[in-house]
Structure formats: C-alpha cells, structure tokens
Design a protein around this motif. Structure first.
Motif, PDB file in Angstrom:
ATOM      1  N   ASP A   1      84.866  75.505  59.639  1.00 42.81           N
ATOM      2  CA  ASP A   1      83.475  75.737  60.016  1.00 42.81           C
ATOM      3  C   ASP A   1      83.385  75.971  61.518  1.00 42.81           C
ATOM      4  OD1 ASP A   1      80.383  73.798  59.872  1.00 42.81           O
ATOM      5  OD2 ASP A   1      80.772  75.944  60.137  1.00 42.81           O
ATOM      6  N   TYR A   2      83.742  77.178  61.911  1.00 45.21           N
ATOM      7  CA  TYR A   2      83.713  77.494  63.343  1.00 45.21           C
ATOM      8  C   TYR A   2      82.306  77.378  63.900  1.00 45.21           C
ATOM      9  CZ  TYR A   2      88.225  79.564  62.214  1.00 45.21           C
ATOM     10  OH  TYR A   2      89.483  79.770  61.765  1.00 45.21           O
ATOM     11  N   VAL A   3      81.390  78.003  63.178  1.00 43.79           N
ATOM     12  CA  VAL A   3      80.058  78.110  63.765  1.00 43.79           C
ATOM     13  C   VAL A   3      79.309  76.781  63.730  1.00 43.79           C
ATOM     14  CG1 VAL A   3      79.929  80.531  63.200  1.00 43.79           C
ATOM     15  CG2 VAL A   3      78.939  78.863  61.635  1.00 43.79           C
ATOM     16  N   GLY A   4      79.756  75.907  62.886  1.00 42.05           N
ATOM     17  CA  GLY A   4      79.120  74.599  62.870  1.00 42.05           C
ATOM     18  C   GLY A   4      79.367  73.854  64.161  1.00 42.05           C
ATOM     19  N   HIS A   5      80.500  74.153  64.752  1.00 41.67           N
ATOM     20  CA  HIS A   5      80.845  73.468  65.991  1.00 41.67           C
ATOM     21  C   HIS A   5      80.552  74.317  67.206  1.00 41.67           C
ATOM     22  CE1 HIS A   5      83.517  71.528  62.918  1.00 41.67           C
ATOM     23  NE2 HIS A   5      83.001  70.472  63.508  1.00 41.67           N
ATOM     24  N   ARG A   6      79.589  75.200  67.029  1.00 43.13           N
ATOM     25  CA  ARG A   6      79.377  76.139  68.127  1.00 43.13           C
ATOM     26  C   ARG A   6      78.999  75.444  69.427  1.00 43.13           C
ATOM     27  NH1 ARG A   6      75.578  76.677  64.297  1.00 43.13           N
ATOM     28  NH2 ARG A   6      73.405  76.231  64.809  1.00 43.13           N
TER      29      ARG A   6
ATOM     30  N   SER B   1      74.428  82.298  53.454  1.00 40.85           N
ATOM     31  CA  SER B   1      73.836  82.118  54.779  1.00 40.85           C
ATOM     32  C   SER B   1      74.652  82.879  55.807  1.00 40.85           C
ATOM     33  CB  SER B   1      73.839  80.633  55.134  1.00 40.85           C
ATOM     34  OG  SER B   1      75.187  80.218  55.328  1.00 40.85           O
ATOM     35  N   LEU B   2      73.991  83.137  56.907  1.00 43.07           N
ATOM     36  CA  LEU B   2      74.685  83.836  57.989  1.00 43.07           C
ATOM     37  C   LEU B   2      75.876  83.005  58.458  1.00 43.07           C
ATOM     38  CD1 LEU B   2      74.912  86.170  59.953  1.00 43.07           C
ATOM     39  CD2 LEU B   2      73.337  84.976  61.451  1.00 43.07           C
ATOM     40  N   SER B   3      75.672  81.700  58.539  1.00 48.52           N
ATOM     41  CA  SER B   3      76.765  80.840  58.997  1.00 48.52           C
ATOM     42  C   SER B   3      77.963  80.967  58.077  1.00 48.52           C
ATOM     43  CB  SER B   3      76.315  79.372  59.017  1.00 48.52           C
ATOM     44  OG  SER B   3      75.151  79.242  59.765  1.00 48.52           O
ATOM     45  N   ALA B   4      77.719  80.975  56.799  1.00 50.40           N
ATOM     46  CA  ALA B   4      78.836  81.074  55.865  1.00 50.40           C
ATOM     47  C   ALA B   4      79.543  82.408  56.020  1.00 50.40           C
ATOM     48  CB  ALA B   4      78.327  80.902  54.430  1.00 50.40           C
ATOM     49  N   ASN B   5      78.749  83.470  56.110  1.00 47.98           N
ATOM     50  CA  ASN B   5      79.362  84.781  56.286  1.00 47.98           C
ATOM     51  C   ASN B   5      80.130  84.864  57.593  1.00 47.98           C
ATOM     52  OD1 ASN B   5      78.800  86.253  53.963  1.00 47.98           O
ATOM     53  ND2 ASN B   5      76.686  86.639  54.596  1.00 47.98           N
ATOM     54  N   ALA B   6      79.532  84.243  58.626  1.00 47.79           N
ATOM     55  CA  ALA B   6      80.195  84.287  59.927  1.00 47.79           C
ATOM     56  C   ALA B   6      81.542  83.589  59.862  1.00 47.79           C
ATOM     57  CB  ALA B   6      79.299  83.648  60.988  1.00 47.79           C
TER      58      ALA B   6
ATOM     59  N   TYR C   1      72.566  91.800  67.371  1.00 50.15           N
ATOM     60  CA  TYR C   1      73.989  92.102  67.503  1.00 50.15           C
ATOM     61  C   TYR C   1      74.282  92.719  68.856  1.00 50.15           C
ATOM     62  CZ  TYR C   1      74.290  91.013  62.604  1.00 50.15           C
ATOM     63  OH  TYR C   1      74.225  90.359  61.422  1.00 50.15           O
ATOM     64  N   GLY C   2      73.429  93.678  69.224  1.00 47.44           N
ATOM     65  CA  GLY C   2      73.601  94.279  70.543  1.00 47.44           C
ATOM     66  C   GLY C   2      73.464  93.253  71.644  1.00 47.44           C
ATOM     67  N   ALA C   3      72.441  92.387  71.495  1.00 47.66           N
ATOM     68  CA  ALA C   3      72.211  91.375  72.519  1.00 47.66           C
ATOM     69  C   ALA C   3      73.396  90.434  72.623  1.00 47.66           C
ATOM     70  CB  ALA C   3      70.934  90.604  72.198  1.00 47.66           C
ATOM     71  N   ALA C   4      73.917  90.016  71.468  1.00 53.26           N
ATOM     72  CA  ALA C   4      75.046  89.078  71.485  1.00 53.26           C
ATOM     73  C   ALA C   4      76.271  89.718  72.114  1.00 53.26           C
ATOM     74  CB  ALA C   4      75.348  88.616  70.063  1.00 53.26           C
TER      75      ALA C   4
ATOM     76  N   GLY D   1      83.830  82.831  69.942  1.00 55.83           N
ATOM     77  CA  GLY D   1      83.139  81.641  70.443  1.00 55.83           C
ATOM     78  C   GLY D   1      81.738  81.912  70.951  1.00 55.83           C
ATOM     79  N   ILE D   2      81.508  83.045  71.514  1.00 57.10           N
ATOM     80  CA  ILE D   2      80.208  83.287  72.125  1.00 57.10           C
ATOM     81  C   ILE D   2      79.369  84.248  71.295  1.00 57.10           C
ATOM     82  CG2 ILE D   2      79.036  84.105  74.193  1.00 57.10           C
ATOM     83  CD1 ILE D   2      80.588  81.577  74.626  1.00 57.10           C
ATOM     84  N   ALA D   3      79.929  85.442  71.044  1.00 57.34           N
ATOM     85  CA  ALA D   3      79.121  86.467  70.386  1.00 57.34           C
ATOM     86  C   ALA D   3      78.675  86.026  68.998  1.00 57.34           C
ATOM     87  CB  ALA D   3      79.905  87.772  70.313  1.00 57.34           C
ATOM     88  N   THR D   4      79.651  85.621  68.201  1.00 55.30           N
ATOM     89  CA  THR D   4      79.312  85.236  66.838  1.00 55.30           C
ATOM     90  C   THR D   4      78.411  84.005  66.826  1.00 55.30           C
ATOM     91  OG1 THR D   4      81.513  85.987  66.234  1.00 55.30           O
ATOM     92  CG2 THR D   4      80.282  84.793  64.560  1.00 55.30           C
ATOM     93  N   ASN D   5      78.762  83.051  67.659  1.00 54.00           N
ATOM     94  CA  ASN D   5      77.961  81.835  67.694  1.00 54.00           C
ATOM     95  C   ASN D   5      76.547  82.082  68.165  1.00 54.00           C
ATOM     96  OD1 ASN D   5      79.786  80.069  66.629  1.00 54.00           O
ATOM     97  ND2 ASN D   5      80.755  79.611  68.578  1.00 54.00           N
TER      98      ASN D   5
END
Lengths: 390, 625
Positions: free
Chosen positions: A4-9, A302-307, A235-238, A360-364
């Motif tokens: 769970d990468y994004v969980g620990h963002r 969810s987006l988190s799961a897909n991410a 997406y562009g912003a990230a 770490g940054i964009a996806t999160n």
C-alpha cells in the motif's frame, strides 16, 4: 500481495519536505547557489611556462590554489589560456607563486658557454631560454642592471647572446646570474585581464521562463491526453508538481554545497537541470499511463487501489530504466574527465529523484487530492463523496 | 518472415547509409561537405572542440588628432551584441564572446574552417553610405585663384637636351626622359641649347604654397581609382585667361583613359611641380602639347591668368546609411544573373532615398554606394526611386560575399571600429584531455547498459541492444548530416533521449513478460505487449516534443542559446527514438517470434522457465505445440 504505497503517502511527503526545506534554507542564505565564472565573469591569464605542463596537472594545481572551476585551454605546447575568478594583482601573484611551487617548474633561462667568438673588447653571455622572450624585455633588464649599451644577437640554436663592454670574469658571471633570474621566470604572464560574464543574466532568466512555459504546455497536453479519466487536469498538475519538486531538490542540494563547500554552478548546471526536468516528466507520464489503463480496466476500484496496482506493475520498469542511465553516468564519473563532474552529479541525483518523485510525489498527489487531503489540510469541509477514496 | 522483409531491408539500408556517413571522413560529394578533424567528423561546439581565439581592440580614433578615444560601456555592450548577432546568423557555430578589460573583446570560435570569413564577419565595421556624387566641380584655391597669387606668368625655358618637343600623343611623352631641373626664373631666351618650351610660373605666398601643394597632391592621388572602384575621378587644374574664352585643363600627369573609365598614368613626369622648397610652382604646359607660339597666343604678355581646381568628384553625404535599411538580403540580378544585395529602406530611409534619386535622376550626377570606404558601385540614376527598394551590385561580388554583406547590414554596423590584435588557436573549453577520457568512459557505460539488457531481458534484451546500437548510429548520422553542432547541451539531450529509447524498449518487454506469464504465444505477446505499451511511449515522447518546441521558441525569442541547443537535439533524439521503437524493435521482435526460437519462451522471460505458467512451459517444451 500489493504494497500500500499510497496509504503511506504521508511519509513520502515528509521525506521530500525533509530534503527540500533545508535546501530552500540554504538557497536563501548567502550566497545560496554560487554562480561560477560563466555568470560572474572573472580574470583571464595567458601563461607561458618554462617547461611543458600537462593540462591535468595544471588543473589540479589551480584547484589547490582555490580555483577548482577554472577553465583551462591549451594554446601552444607551453602556453595556456586560463579563466579564473576575479583576481586582484596580489592574488594573481600568489596564484602564480603557488603554481610554480606546485608544478616544480625549472627556471626558464640558463647561462651556457658561448658558442660563437667573442669580439675584441667585449664580454659575452650566452643564455638559453625555454620561453619566448622579447628583445625589449632583455634590453629593459640590461638597462636596469647598468648596461644600456649592450647588444644582443640570437643564434641558430635558439639561445641569445648578450655583448657588453669588457668585464672582469666575476662581474660578467654576476651579470649572467642576474639576467637568468630576471628572464627565467618559470611562469610568464603574457596577459592578465578582467573578463565579462560569458552568459548574460538574461539567458538564465530566459531559460527560466522557457521552462515555465514548457511546464504549462505539459500540463495542457496531459489535461487533453487524460480527458477520458475523471478529473483530468489533476494529472497535469501533479506532473508539474513532480517537476518542481525535482528541480527544488537539485537546486537545494547545490545551494547547500555552495554555502558549505563553495561549490559553484555554471552553464553546465543549467543544462543538467533541464535534462533532469525532461527525465522527470517522462518518468511521471509512464506511471500515469498505467494508472489510466487500470482505471479504464477497473473503473469501480478506488483510485488508491488502482494507484497501488499501477505502481507495483511499473516498479520493475522504473528501476530498470533508472539503472541503465545510472550505469552510464557512474561509468562517466569514475572514468571520465574532471571537467563535467558537476554536470554528471546533477544528472545522477536527478535520475534518482525523478524516479522517486513519479511514485512518491506525483502519484501520491493524485491520491491525496482525491481523498480530500488538501481540503483537510486547509481546514475545508469534506466534499460529498462522488469519488471513492480509500 | 517475408512480411517483415521489406521493413528489414529499409532498416538495413538506413543503417548502412548512416554508418558510411559516419565512417567516411571527410565527405565531399557535390555540394555536400561534412567532416573534418573531429571525432567521426561531427560538428562540435567550442566546449567540445578546440578552435580559434581572436582578440579585438576598439579602434575609435579622434578624426583630427588621431588619438585613441576609449569606448563607453554602452558602446562595448552594443558591440558585443552586434558581434553575437553576426556570428550566430552566419552559421559559423556558436561563439564565446566576452569583454576583456575596458576596450577589448575576446571571440572564441569552434573549429578553424573559414577563419578568414569569420574574421571578416566579425571585424568589418559595415558602414554603408549612399552619397550624392557630383562630377567635375570647380573650386577656387585659397591664395591662388581670383588674383590672389603673387604672380602667374608665362615663361620660356629651354627644353631638356635629351627630349624632343612633346606632342599631344601620350606615347611620345612616355618615351621621353626629361630631367627636371630647377632653373632660375630669369629669362630663358637662350635659344642655343634647343627648342624653347612654354612654362607657367606660379609664385605664391608661404601659406598659399602649402595649400597649393595639397591641391597638387590630391591631383596625384586622384589618378588612382578610389578604393574598390574601377573608375578614376581625375582632379584638374583649369587655367583661364581674363578676357579670353580659351582655357587649359591639366591633370597631374599625362594619362590615358581605359574604356572602363580608369585612368592610367602614361608617364612619370608630372605636369606640375614645386620648385625645390620655394613657394614657386611650375606648370609645364609644353608637356600638354602646347608649342611656344600657341602658348604666347593663349597667354599674351601681361594677361591676367587665373587657376582654379576642378574636382573629379565631390561626394555629398546626405545622411542615408545602412542604419536606414529595414532589410537586406542576397539575390540575383535579372538578366545577368550576377550576385546582388537587395535592400529595403525603412520609412525615413525611403523618403531620403526618394529625395536623393529625384535630385540625381537625369543629371550626370552619380549615386555612390560606399561600404567601409570601399566603393561598391556608383551608377547614374535614370528615374527617381520612390518605392524604397533597390539593389546593389559590386565589382567583386560573389554569392558568398553578398550573403555576408546582407548579414552584416542586417545585424547592423559595429558601433565602433575594431582591429584584430591577437589570433591564436585554442583547445576545447572542457579540455581535450578530459573529453578524451569521457568519450571512453561513455562507451564503457553504454556497453554496460547493453550487457545489462541482454542479461536481464535475455533474448529480448539482445533485440533491445541491437535496436539501441542502430539507434545510436542513426542519431549520430543525422547529427553529422544536418549538421547539428553538438555542445554539452546537445550531448546531454542525446543522453536523455537514449535513456528514453531504452525506456521504450523496457516498457514493451515488461508488457511482453506479463502476456507471456498469462500464457500467450510469443507472437501475440509481442503484438499485445507493443500495443499496450504504445500509449505510454506515445504520451511521454509527444509531451517531450511539445516541451522541446516550447523551450525552443522561448529560447529563440528571449535569447538563451544553450536551451535552444538542448531543445533541438532532444527533439531529434525523440523522433529517432520513436522510429527505433516502432520500427526496429518491433520488427526484430516479430521476426524472432516467427522463427523456431519462438517455442523456447523461457529465453524471453527474465525469470526463465520458472516464471511461466505450467501449461505453457510444458507446451513449449514439447514439439508441435
């Protein structure tokens, strides 16, 4: 088993802040990013050496004398054109003395036995020199030493003959020694000037605006490319955020190096920074593409799961790509020449940070945005969940 | 196999051509010339290649005293910018230009080809002037004309013994060898020695003599055409007698006129000379063909003789210069096909030019066009030119020269003239030794990458390695062929684009791996893998291209050549990388997929046989699957 990468963002963001904040701190402390001679101008010296000198040795010696970023260009076998930081007369003399000591240069002149006949009533001194000397110089010294009426001749083998009025041997030898000392400077400074910057401030400002506009272009393109996905402009912003993050890390690190270790930045730094930005954007887009694919395949997740899924799937590729680049860069660093070191280090840091930031940054950022983290951060009320946050 | 034959042939041909382009050094085929001393004949920038080191000094002089005037900071700044513009537009490569001290400029240029042209482009002041040239203008001489001379009279002198009397044909004058001796001005009716020759004696005051000496000197100088021109504009003395209509015009020395208008002196002996250091001049009218009798008829005893100067040309500067031009571009003249420079004036310039040509049209006056004190051409004007466009022809105009002149005119004349004070050759900014090491190290690094790809991705990795080598060859060939001058920025962009090419391959392989693990055949794994990797490859490459376009445009407008160089090289790298991924990698993979190797799926998957689902592995192992 998907991590769970994004969980620990929060940890990723924290790590980034940990690196960037000090960097910004250093940037704001004087001198921050230390501009090198490309930007500030400095001094130029044309040096004639009494013996052949290797470019490598000269560079090292200059670094020892406090000029690690000097630009050294060879003109002739024993003549170099050197650009250094701005030097006053005294500093220049100290530099020259240091070079002489460091490079163990011999005297540029020696007194030898005359090879041609000495005319009646005259005494002769024969000098062999390893550097170019002008007649004016010789006459100047002769005048000074009390022999304005001396004449000179140059012989075929490159030595100079000096003819004076008849002198007792001891006096003649003393004169020879004086001349050798005067003309035998191991390093002759053929020119010493102040020089203007090679790169105008305008260029740096222009480069900055060019990058800003390019970032805007990327943002717009991604908005269009991800139009079939919910909230495409994020997406562009990230991606742009990741780009800014990478630039700040690199600039922050070099600001720290500048303040602590007097490391200077030149045009090379600028070029490397552009490259890092290019790599960062590229890397981020690849991961986003995966996310888009997964969202299309699993729209109800969810987006988190897909991410998380996307990150796991892309990890192999991300690491491999950055490894291949790092191999090349490390080979260059280890075996390559010294002049592009700053450039290479920026790239090494940039590749690593670029790979990190895509995950770490964009996806999160995407996930954080989705989950309403920012709203919570700014104390805004949670929006009615039309999106599905983990 | 046959399906891919065509693509394969295309690839092979491209690689062969590229490799040849790189290997042959230098290349000179027809008008296509590339290559030189550098690695593979690539065009390298100053940071990677040595070049010329030129130092210029501001040469602003006080026109009266000849003393040097130090330039102002603004002037030096304008000078730097103008030179930068000139060199950047000339295709000579990107220079390093810095101001040294208060009044000097350092210019370093990569490579030493065309050094003369480079020096001309940098050093020529390029002041273009349009002048109203009036011909044969009479002017009185201070202290000589209008009766101001102490005395002007006719005297007879004995001819030098060796010489026959001069006739009016220049040939005979040329063969005579008179010794001119300063005889006294006392009467010369000796009669015994030989014929008597008429001479006009001109006595002047000290001051007037100096002035007249200057006039005579100018007459001598005027025998030669002005610099750059074919035509001579002779200055004359016009001798007249009060009360009579007859006049005598005398140039400095006997001349013959060529059809081109150039005057050739045909004798050494001038018509007019100063007598020693006195204030007396003698005009030997006998040399012009006047006999004693004729002379006495024209100049009777006691007559008032006056002398005025006739200037061959008098140029009036009306303030129309290169600064009034809007555009200048090279062209060809209709009809003759000779090289010309086309110019367009701005609004003020059009007005002035219209006025000038209106004044001159139909008169014998000329429109003189002068560049840096060299005459280009001085034609008559048939009709007024009000449209503000014109063209300039010159004597030795070549196509290259008109191109350079247009460049100089467009970039503006140098605000102050400069002279070249030092010219050396210099090695690369990044240091030749350092670069040599780096090239080797770079190759080592690349070898490592190829090795890694082969080891990790195995058979597919070898395909990737091949594709990458092909990519590198194509890329370098394009750099050499266009040509693209490589600087550090360009190398950096090339490294990035290689990284992206590797990335594209890795994306394809990772997908292939997934498909193989899902149990597909190699061929379908390749196709599906490619199709699914494509959007990512497309998006990242396209966004990079967009970035490059924006960077390039802004860098061009705002002036950041480093960024420009980076953007161009990166776009080329991305374009070739797209081609390499789509065409080379895919074709090679499909090719492999249609060979017996396709059965041995294990060699395509990083994990080997253990990575594949059991059935597929079994199927692969047994024949006829």
């Amino acid at each position: 088993m998907i991590v769970d990468y994004v969980g620990h963002r929060i940890w990723f963001f924290a790590l980034s802040l940990l690196v960037i904040l000090p960097g910004v701190g250093f940037l704001l402390t004087a001198p921050g990013l230390k501009p090198g001679i490309d930007f500030t101008g400095g001094s130029t010296l044309t040096l004639s050496f009494s013996a052949p000198v290797e470019q490598e040795d000269l560079r090292l010696s200059l670094a020892d004398q406090g000029q690690p970023d000097s630009i050294v260009q060879r003109m002739e076998e024993q003549v170099y054109f050197v650009r250094t930081k701005e030097l006053q007369e005294e500093a220049k003399n100290l530099l020259i003395d240091g070079l002489v000591a460091d490079l163990s240069l011999p005297s540029g002149a020696e007194s030898v036995a005359p090879v041609i006949e000495v005319p009646e009533g005259r005494s002769a001194i024969s000098l062999r020199m390893t550097q170019e000397v002008t007649e004016e110089e010789i006459f100047g010294h002769l005048d000074r030493l009390g022999h304005p009426d001396a004449t000179t001749a140059s012989t075929e083998d490159g030595s100079y003959m000096v003819f004076t009025r008849e002198l007792p041997d001891a006096e003649r030898d003393a004169l020879a020694a004086d001349l050798v000392e005067a003309l035998g400077d191991p390093i002759k400074v053929l020119s010493f000037d102040l020089v203007s910057p090679a790169v105008a401030r305008e260029t740096v400002i222009a480069a900055f605006w060019a990058v800003v506009m390019a970032a805007l272009g990327v943002f717009l393109y991604l908005w269009w490319a991800f139009r079939n996905v919910p909230s495409p402009f994020r997406y562009g912003a990230a991606a742009v955020l990741a780009l800014v993050h990478d630039s700040m890390v690199v600039i922050g690190i070099f600001a720290a190096l500048g303040v602590l270790f007097d490391v200077e930045v030149n045009t090379m730094f600028l070029i490397a920074l552009l490259t890092v930005i290019g790599y960062s954007v590229n890397d981020t887009i690849v991961i986003f593409d995966r996310i888009r694919e997964n969202i299309t395949l699993h729209p109800n997740r969810s987006l988190s799961a897909n991410a998380n899924l996307s990150i796991s799937e892309s990890l192999g590729r991300s690491i491999n790509t950055s490894l291949t680049l790092l191999f090349t860069l490390l080979a260059l660093l280890l075996f390559g020449g010294p002049t592009i070191r700053v450039f290479l280090w920026v790239l090494v840091i940039g590749v690593m940070v670029g790979t990190y930031s895509s995950i770490g940054i964009a996806t999160n950022t995407l996930v954080a945005w989705e989950s309403g983290d920012f709203r919570r951060l700014f104390g805004l009320p949670r929006r009615r969940a039309s999106s599905q946050a983990a | 196999m046959r399906r891919y034959a065509r693509t394969l042939i295309v690839i092979v041909v491209l690689v062969a051509v590229s490799a040849t382009l790189l290997a042959v050094n230098p290349i000179s085929v027809g008008g296509f010339q590339r290559g030189g001393d550098t690695l593979l004949g690539l065009s390298l920038g100053l940071d990677l290649q040595g070049g010329s080191h030129l130092e210029y000094e501001a040469a602003l002089e006080d026109p009266v005293t000849g003393e040097k005037i130090p330039p102002t900071a603004d002037q030096m700044d304008a000078l730097l910018r103008t030179i930068q513009r000139r060199v950047n537009n000339s295709g000579l490569g990107e220079p390093l230009i810095q101001q040294i001290g208060e009044d000097r400029i350092l210019v370093q240029l990569p490579g030493v080809e065309d050094l003369e042209r480079a020096k001309a482009i940098i050093g020529e002041t390029a002041r273009l002037e349009f002048r109203h040239r009036v011909l044969d203008v009479e002017r009185s001489i201070d202290g000589v004309s209008d009766g101001a001379a102490i005395d002007i009279r006719l005297e007879m002198e004995p001819l030098p013994t060796a010489a026959p009397p001069a006739t009016s044909s220049p040939e005979s004058v040329a063969t005579s060898t008179p010794e001119s001796t300063a005889t006294s001005t006392a009467d010369a009716m000796t009669g015994d020695e030989g014929e008597l020759a008429p001479v006009l004696v001109i006595e002047l005051t000290e001051e007037a003599a100096e002035v007249f000496e200057g006039v005579v000197d100018q007459m001598r100088v005027s025998l030669d055409p002005p610099p750059g021109a074919d035509v001579s504009y002779l200055n004359y003395l016009k001798v007249a007698v009060q009360g009579s209509t007859s006049t005598l015009t005398v140039p400095y020395a006997p001349v013959a006129l060529l059809p081109t208008g150039q005057a050739i002196p045909v004798g050494e002996e001038p018509y007019i000379e100063r007598v020693g250091t006195s204030t007396t001049f003698k005009l030997a009218v006998w040399k012009a063909g006047l006999t004693a009798e004729d002379a006495q008829t024209i100049f009777p005893e006691g007559s008032q003789i006056s002398i005025v100067e006739v200037l061959g040309k008098l140029d009036e500067e009306i303030g129309l210069t290169g600064e009034d031009l809007e555009r200048a571009y090279p062209g060809q003249r209709h009809g003759t096909g000779l090289p010309i420079v086309n110019v367009e004036f701005d609004s003020e310039g059009t007005r002035k030019f219209g006025e000038l040509t209106t004044e001159i049209a139909g008169t014998p006056d000329l429109l003189a066009i002068v560049l840096d004190d060299q005459e280009l051409i001085a034609p008559t004007v048939r009709e007024p030119i009000l449209g503000g466009t014109a063209f300039i022809e010159g004597q030795d105009f070549t196509f290259e020269r008109v191109r350079d002149i247009s460049l100089l005119l467009e970039s503006g004349r140098l605000p102050i003239p400069i002279t070249l004070i030092k010219e050396e050759s210099v090695d690369a900014i990044l240091g030749a030794d350092s670069l040599a090491k780096s090239v080797v190290a770079g190759l080592v690094g690349l070898a490592l990458v190829l090795l890694f790809m082969a080891l990790y991705y195995r058979a597919a990795g070898i395909v990737a390695a091949t594709a990458l080598v092909i990519y590198a060859v194509l890329l370098l060939a394009i750099f050499k062929g266009l040509p693209v001058t490589l600087r550090l920025a360009g190398i950096s962009a090339a490294i990035l684009s290689i990284g992206m090419a590797v990335d594209a391959n890795i994306l394809i392989f990772e997908r292939m791996k997934e498909e193989l693990r899902a149990g597909r055949t190699l061929l379908s794994a390749v196709n599906i893998g490619f199709n699914r990797a494509w959007p990512a490859i497309r998006d990242s490459n396209v966004s990079t291209l967009i970035t490059c376009a924006i960077l390039f445009w802004f860098a061009d407008t705002l002036g950041a050549p480093v960024v420009q160089s980076f953007a161009i090289t990166l776009s080329i790298g991305v374009a070739v990388s797209l081609f390499s991924a789509i065409t080379v990698s895919r074709t090679l993979l499909r090719l492999m997929a249609s060979t017996p190797l396709a059965r041995r799926l294990s060699i395509f998957v990083p994990g080997g046989r253990s990575d594949l689902p059991k059935q597929t592995a079994q199927a692969a192992a047994s024949p006829g699957a």
